[in-house]
Design a protein around this motif. Structure first.
Motif, PDB file in Angstrom:
ATOM      1  N   LYS A 126     -24.479 -28.503 -19.816  1.00 49.46           N
ATOM      2  CA  LYS A 126     -23.934 -27.491 -18.912  1.00 49.46           C
ATOM      3  C   LYS A 126     -23.027 -26.590 -19.705  1.00 49.46           C
ATOM      4  CE  LYS A 126     -23.484 -25.251 -15.452  1.00 49.46           C
ATOM      5  NZ  LYS A 126     -23.180 -24.137 -16.216  1.00 49.46           N
ATOM      6  N   GLY A 137     -39.375 -21.012 -20.350  1.00 53.42           N
ATOM      7  CA  GLY A 137     -40.570 -20.906 -21.203  1.00 53.42           C
ATOM      8  C   GLY A 137     -41.857 -20.630 -20.458  1.00 53.42           C
ATOM      9  N   SER A 193     -36.864 -14.731 -18.442  1.00 53.17           N
ATOM     10  CA  SER A 193     -37.015 -13.585 -19.350  1.00 53.17           C
ATOM     11  C   SER A 193     -38.288 -12.790 -19.074  1.00 53.17           C
ATOM     12  CB  SER A 193     -37.054 -14.081 -20.801  1.00 53.17           C
ATOM     13  OG  SER A 193     -35.947 -14.892 -21.063  1.00 53.17           O
ATOM     14  N   SER A 206     -35.693 -16.515 -11.842  1.00 55.27           N
ATOM     15  CA  SER A 206     -34.308 -16.859 -12.186  1.00 55.27           C
ATOM     16  C   SER A 206     -33.679 -15.651 -12.875  1.00 55.27           C
ATOM     17  CB  SER A 206     -34.327 -18.071 -13.116  1.00 55.27           C
ATOM     18  OG  SER A 206     -33.071 -18.264 -13.689  1.00 55.27           O
ATOM     19  N   ASP A 221     -30.422 -13.784 -14.667  1.00 50.60           N
ATOM     20  CA  ASP A 221     -29.208 -14.084 -15.443  1.00 50.60           C
ATOM     21  C   ASP A 221     -28.415 -12.791 -15.644  1.00 50.60           C
ATOM     22  OD1 ASP A 221     -29.972 -16.829 -15.881  1.00 50.60           O
ATOM     23  OD2 ASP A 221     -31.357 -16.150 -17.422  1.00 50.60           O
ATOM     24  N   ASP A 253     -20.663 -18.518 -14.397  1.00 51.44           N
ATOM     25  CA  ASP A 253     -21.227 -19.817 -14.779  1.00 51.44           C
ATOM     26  C   ASP A 253     -20.153 -20.739 -15.369  1.00 51.44           C
ATOM     27  OD1 ASP A 253     -23.375 -21.705 -15.545  1.00 51.44           O
ATOM     28  OD2 ASP A 253     -22.897 -21.066 -17.581  1.00 51.44           O
ATOM     29  N   SER A 284     -24.019 -20.335  -9.763  1.00 50.93           N
ATOM     30  CA  SER A 284     -22.963 -20.087 -10.757  1.00 50.93           C
ATOM     31  C   SER A 284     -21.581 -19.958 -10.123  1.00 50.93           C
ATOM     32  CB  SER A 284     -23.227 -18.830 -11.598  1.00 50.93           C
ATOM     33  OG  SER A 284     -24.475 -18.906 -12.248  1.00 50.93           O
TER      34      SER A 284
END
Ligand code: 1PR
Length: 550
Positions: free
Chosen positions: A256, A330, A363, A400, A402, A472, A498
């Protein structure tokens, strides 16, 4: 072990269903051709994805007459999710594609003008005419994930001899389960509904559900008109997230970060090791986590893709954890160690076969969104999001995000979607926007969260996992401004992530935003609070939550 037959027609994550069946003491035998249906005494039709995809697969392989014959012979039959929908006459999702027409009626889509669609999460399945139908309990919650449903009309199906369990989502009452004779079909996923769902599977397999129904079939006038009570409806979902990576000794550990830095602050700067992934997932399941998310935060690319360590983690976790599992990290088109090209869809398929219910894309979604805008908002059909959602349904694809805060002095100082913030920047800047990043926050792109989330919604993503790099690991609460901005921009559900540091932060995010779920990591891993403590706290504040059933 007694047997049950399961129809195999590429229906997504069937491993969890097999695990659930084995957990209640039965063995699965696969039906791989229409002729084999005749060998089945008890038959289960699983289903995820599109109605049309499911029905056309079944029709082209010649299964439909065999399924009808099985049902007509009065043999036990269970349909799950799209397996329930297949029993109806048709669906607005694919109007040209006929259903089995065993239950007359047409499915339609949830209205998304006032709520997130798909309907994802834990809701009721209450049957007033037969309160213990197939082990259902009105106090239990069951895991649903779907955009189309059969709208409940009081007495309509009961007058044809069906017992009907219902749930309500945003004012729309719909069919959660139907049963008649030896037929049981559930819109929810019993294999993902914890102990409450295992009870339903057991009641189907041991025949006790059908027997009890035969003793008390619904009467023609039964309508089950019950008012929604406060504990009914979709619960607030609490998700536990495990960031997984190899540490410097080569062991796979839960770690984490603080603002994505997962190394200890001490001189050695070793990767923080907070425990073993499979054990921790089980612990959170038993504490009442509504879902468990694994994020593979390094790519483990020194081994063949088929041997990815996360596959084994999923397989082992899905043997004991009967709530939805998401896997991220990935998922993109790539090249294997031997030079073979492997598509994101193939990687996702491996994960689904290993027990994942959803894949989470980070990504690659940002890069795809950039191309979407560069092409004038064109959908090319070749992105990971489009391909995986087409094959497995939108609900199987999470994006997801970020993001990082970027402060600006004025609202129009940038072309990006800004907001006026209550926490001004270092130079007193009153506005900010959120820049998307890739590679675990290492690279910031010229794309804001509104652009990203609207693009991936258009591509077919079913849900957004909304992290915030600034928050986060800070234990300072969720970024309510970010969550509000994204919720206003899109219709698909959002998981706030987060910053959670105590149960009050969960209450705050549910009270002050319209987020659909909230995720915590560090506070659970460090043992500061359990998931159950968060749930108890929320329940004490009159928020509807699912409690773990042992
Ligand atoms: O880009 O498709 O390969 O996916 C990589 C995935 O790994 C992304 O989902 C990205 O968010 C995640 N990731 C990459 N690097 C890190 C890191 O921490 N160095 N973890 C990382 C992201 C964030 C949260 C975290 C919450 C809650 N983890 O999921 O669990 O912030 O934490 P808190 O409650 O302790 O505050 P790709």
């Amino acid at each position: 072990m007694p047997k049950v037959h399961l129809l195999d027609y590429v229906a997504g994550n069937v491993r969890s269903l097999v695990n659930a069946i084995e957990k209640v003491g039965y063995e699965v035998e696969w039906v791989r051709s229409p002729e084999e249906v005749a060998n089945a005494e008890k038959l289960i039709l699983p289903g995820v994805g599109h109605f049309g995809h499911c029905l056309s697969q079944l029709a082209s392989a010649g299964y439909l007459p065999a399924l009808r014959a099985h049902v007509d012979a009065g043999k036990p039959f269970m349909g799950i999710c799209v397996g329930l929908q297949a029993l109806f006459s048709s669906s607005a999702e694919d109007p040209q594609c006929p259903g089995l027409d065993i239950v007359p009626g047409t499915l339609n889509r949830f209205d998304d003008s006032t709520k997130a669609v798909p309907h994802i999460g834990w809701n009721n399945a209450s049957c007033p005419t037969n309160p213990t139908l197939y082990g259902l309990k009105s106090s239990s919650k069951y895991y649903y994930v779907h955009s189309y449903k059969y709208p409940y009309k009081q007495g309509e199906l009961e007058n044809q001899g069906w017992a009907v369990a219902t749930a309500t989502y945003g004012g729309e009452k719909f069919v959660g389960a139907v049963a008649k004779g030896n037929i049981l079909a559930t819109q929810f996923h019993p294999e993902k509904s914890g102990v409450a769902g295992l009870r339903v599977i057991r009641a189907f397999l041991d025949g006790s559900g059908a027997k009890a129904l035969a003793a008390k079939p619904p009467q023609a006038t039964d309508g089950g008109a019950v008012e929604l009570v406060a504990s009914e409806g979709l619960t607030r979902r609490v998700i536990a997230c495990l960031d997984v990576r190899t540490n410097d000794q080569g062991d796979l550990v839960v770690t984490k970060g603080d603002q994505y830095d997962v190394r200890e602050k001490s001189d050695e700067r070793s990767v923080r090791n907070l425990g073993k992934p499979v054990d921790m997932a089980k612990k959170y399941y038993e504490q009442g986590a509504d879902e468990v998310t694994f994020l593979n935060i390094t790519s483990f690319r020194d081994c063949p893709i088929a041997d990815l360590p996360m596959l084994e983690i999923l397989k082992r976790t899905s043997e004991t954890v009967f709530v939805p599992l998401t896997i991220g990290g990935g998922i993109r088109d790539t090249v294997d160690v031997d030079g073979t090209k492997v598509s994101a869809l193939e990687i996702a398929t491996m994960y689904f076969k290993s027990g994942a219910d959803k894949v989470s894309i980070g990504s690659d979604a940002v890069l795809a969104a950039e191309e979407y805008y560069a092409g004038g908002k064109t959908l090319f059909g070749n992105t990971a999001i489009e391909q995986i959602s087409k094959a497995y349904g939108n609900q199987a694809v999470v994006v997801s995000v970020d993001p990082k805060r970027v402060y600006v002095p004025k609202q129009d100082a940038t072309r990006h979607a800004t907001l006026k913030t209550k926490t001004p920047g270092p130079k007193g800047e009153e506005y900010c926007w959120y820049a998307c990043t890739i590679k675990g926050g290492r690279e910031t792109r010229d794309l804001d969260v509104v652009e990203l989330t609207q693009a991936v919604e258009a591509m077919g993503a079913g849900e957004i996992l909304l992290n915030c790099i600034d928050k986060d690991g800070t234990n300072s609460g969720f970024d309510l401004e970010l969550i509000t901005q994204v919720k206003e921009a899109i219709r698909i559900p959002v998981i706030a992530s987060s910053g959670a540091g105590n149960p009050g932060h969960f209450e705050e995010v549910f009270e002050k935003t319209t987020t659909d779920a909230a995720l915590g990591a560090g506070m659970f891993h460090r043992g500061e609070y359990t998931v159950q403590q968060v749930k108890d706290y929320l329940a004490g504040k009159s928020l509807v939550v699912r409690q773990f059933e042992g």
